[in-house]
Scaffold this motif. Structure first.
Motif, short mmCIF file in Angstrom:
data_model
loop_
_atom_site.label_atom_id
_atom_site.label_comp_id
_atom_site.label_asym_id
_atom_site.label_seq_id
_atom_site.Cartn_x
_atom_site.Cartn_y
_atom_site.Cartn_z
N GLY A 39 25.94 -52.07 -66.22
CA GLY A 39 26.80 -51.86 -65.07
C GLY A 39 27.07 -50.42 -64.69
O GLY A 39 26.76 -49.49 -65.41
N GLY A 40 27.64 -50.31 -63.52
CA GLY A 40 28.01 -49.03 -62.95
C GLY A 40 28.76 -49.29 -61.65
O GLY A 40 28.92 -50.43 -61.25
N ALA A 41 29.19 -48.24 -61.03
CA ALA A 41 29.98 -48.38 -59.81
C ALA A 41 29.26 -47.70 -58.64
O ALA A 41 28.40 -46.85 -58.83
N MET A 42 29.67 -48.09 -57.46
CA MET A 42 29.07 -47.55 -56.24
C MET A 42 29.16 -46.03 -56.18
O MET A 42 28.18 -45.37 -55.86
N ASP A 43 30.31 -45.45 -56.50
CA ASP A 43 30.44 -43.99 -56.46
C ASP A 43 29.49 -43.32 -57.44
O ASP A 43 28.96 -42.25 -57.17
N GLN A 44 29.25 -43.96 -58.59
CA GLN A 44 28.29 -43.41 -59.56
C GLN A 44 26.87 -43.45 -58.99
O GLN A 44 26.10 -42.50 -59.15
N ALA A 45 26.53 -44.53 -58.32
CA ALA A 45 25.20 -44.63 -57.71
C ALA A 45 25.03 -43.56 -56.63
O ALA A 45 23.98 -42.91 -56.55
N PHE A 46 26.06 -43.37 -55.81
CA PHE A 46 25.98 -42.33 -54.79
C PHE A 46 25.89 -40.95 -55.42
O PHE A 46 25.15 -40.09 -54.94
N ALA A 47 26.64 -40.72 -56.50
CA ALA A 47 26.58 -39.42 -57.19
C ALA A 47 25.18 -39.15 -57.73
O ALA A 47 24.67 -38.03 -57.64
N TYR A 48 24.53 -40.17 -58.27
CA TYR A 48 23.16 -40.01 -58.76
C TYR A 48 22.22 -39.67 -57.60
O TYR A 48 21.42 -38.74 -57.69
N GLY A 53 20.72 -54.13 -35.47
CA GLY A 53 19.46 -54.38 -36.13
C GLY A 53 19.43 -54.07 -37.61
O GLY A 53 18.43 -54.34 -38.25
N SER A 54 20.45 -53.52 -38.17
CA SER A 54 20.42 -53.17 -39.58
C SER A 54 20.48 -54.42 -40.45
O SER A 54 21.21 -55.36 -40.17
N THR A 55 19.70 -54.42 -41.49
CA THR A 55 19.73 -55.51 -42.45
C THR A 55 19.51 -54.94 -43.84
O THR A 55 18.99 -53.85 -43.98
N CYS A 56 19.91 -55.67 -44.83
CA CYS A 56 19.79 -55.17 -46.20
C CYS A 56 18.57 -55.76 -46.87
O CYS A 56 18.43 -56.97 -46.95
N GLY A 57 17.71 -54.90 -47.39
CA GLY A 57 16.58 -55.34 -48.19
C GLY A 57 17.06 -55.68 -49.58
O GLY A 57 18.11 -55.27 -50.01
N SER A 58 16.27 -56.45 -50.31
CA SER A 58 16.66 -56.81 -51.68
C SER A 58 15.46 -56.71 -52.59
O SER A 58 14.37 -57.16 -52.27
N SER A 59 15.68 -56.12 -53.73
CA SER A 59 14.62 -55.96 -54.72
C SER A 59 14.47 -57.19 -55.58
O SER A 59 13.60 -57.25 -56.43
N GLY A 60 15.31 -58.16 -55.39
CA GLY A 60 15.32 -59.31 -56.28
C GLY A 60 16.42 -59.16 -57.31
O GLY A 60 16.87 -60.12 -57.90
N GLY A 61 16.86 -57.93 -57.53
CA GLY A 61 17.94 -57.71 -58.46
C GLY A 61 19.29 -57.94 -57.82
O GLY A 61 20.27 -58.13 -58.50
N ALA A 62 19.34 -57.92 -56.53
CA ALA A 62 20.55 -58.16 -55.76
C ALA A 62 21.73 -57.33 -56.23
O ALA A 62 22.86 -57.73 -56.12
N GLY A 63 21.45 -56.17 -56.77
CA GLY A 63 22.52 -55.29 -57.18
C GLY A 63 23.16 -55.68 -58.50
O GLY A 63 24.05 -55.02 -58.98
N GLY A 64 22.68 -56.76 -59.11
CA GLY A 64 23.32 -57.27 -60.31
C GLY A 64 23.22 -56.35 -61.51
O GLY A 64 24.10 -56.33 -62.36
N GLY A 65 22.17 -55.57 -61.60
CA GLY A 65 21.99 -54.73 -62.76
C GLY A 65 23.05 -53.66 -62.89
O GLY A 65 23.44 -53.31 -63.99
N ILE A 66 23.50 -53.12 -61.78
CA ILE A 66 24.49 -52.05 -61.85
C ILE A 66 25.78 -52.41 -61.14
O ILE A 66 26.68 -51.61 -61.06
N GLY A 67 25.86 -53.59 -60.63
CA GLY A 67 27.07 -53.99 -59.93
C GLY A 67 27.23 -53.25 -58.62
O GLY A 67 28.32 -53.07 -58.12
N ASP A 68 26.13 -52.81 -58.02
CA ASP A 68 26.21 -51.99 -56.82
C ASP A 68 25.31 -52.48 -55.71
O ASP A 68 24.80 -51.68 -54.95
N GLY A 69 25.04 -53.74 -55.57
CA GLY A 69 24.21 -54.19 -54.47
C GLY A 69 24.75 -53.74 -53.13
O GLY A 69 24.02 -53.39 -52.23
N GLY A 70 26.07 -53.70 -52.97
CA GLY A 70 26.68 -53.29 -51.72
C GLY A 70 26.40 -51.85 -51.36
O GLY A 70 26.15 -51.52 -50.21
#
Length: 140
Positions: free
Chosen positions: A72-81, A17-34
């Motif tokens: 931009g930014g990376a996934m590990d940076q987003a998780f660190a924040y 049942g898990s699905t990904c919501g989207s803000s409309g930015g689709a992760g493009g602003g920081i390169g971290d939609g995933g």
């Protein structure tokens, strides 16, 4: 039916049942939609609630961990924040506008999801990736 506690059994439970919501930015602003999508999936697995997390909060507030706003930014940076901040806001409370701005002053006050840790799967290691998906949850 797979054996209980087998990797396939756990994967079937987690993928129900898990699905990904989207803000409309689709992760493009920081390169971290995933990364946000994986976090949203993990929240769903843990709570049964789908939450769309704020990409804009990461754009605006996470320069201290190396994210460069809309550049931009990376996934590990987003998780660190998220870890350092004690969590992330909901997209409904901190909506995507696709522009760099100073961090929202309430970003540390209202959180809908917290992160306790994350792990990087070694590149090209299919066995580790399969185990992470089945035993831990969403990956990005």
């Amino acid at each position: 039916m797979p054996e209980p506690n087998s990797i396939l059994y756990r994967f079937q439970l987690r993928s129900s049942g898990s699905t990904c919501g989207s803000s409309g930015g689709a992760g493009g602003g920081i390169g971290d939609g995933g990364g946000l999508c994986a976090a949203e999936g993990a929240i769903f697995i843990a709570s049964g609630r789908l939450r769309s997390l704020s990409e804009q909060q990461l754009i605006d507030c996470s320069t201290a961990v190396g994210i460069q706003g809309c550049n931009g930014g990376a996934m590990d940076q987003a998780f660190a924040y998220a870890l350092a901040n004690g969590g992330l806001d909901d997209d409904a409370d901190y909506a995507y506008d696709g522009q760099d701005a100073p961090g929202w002053t309430n970003a540390t006050a209202r959180k809908v999801a917290a992160l306790t840790n994350w792990t990087d799967v070694p590149p090209s290691d299919e066995a580790q990736l399969a185990a992470a998906v089945a035993l831990v949850g969403p990956v990005a």
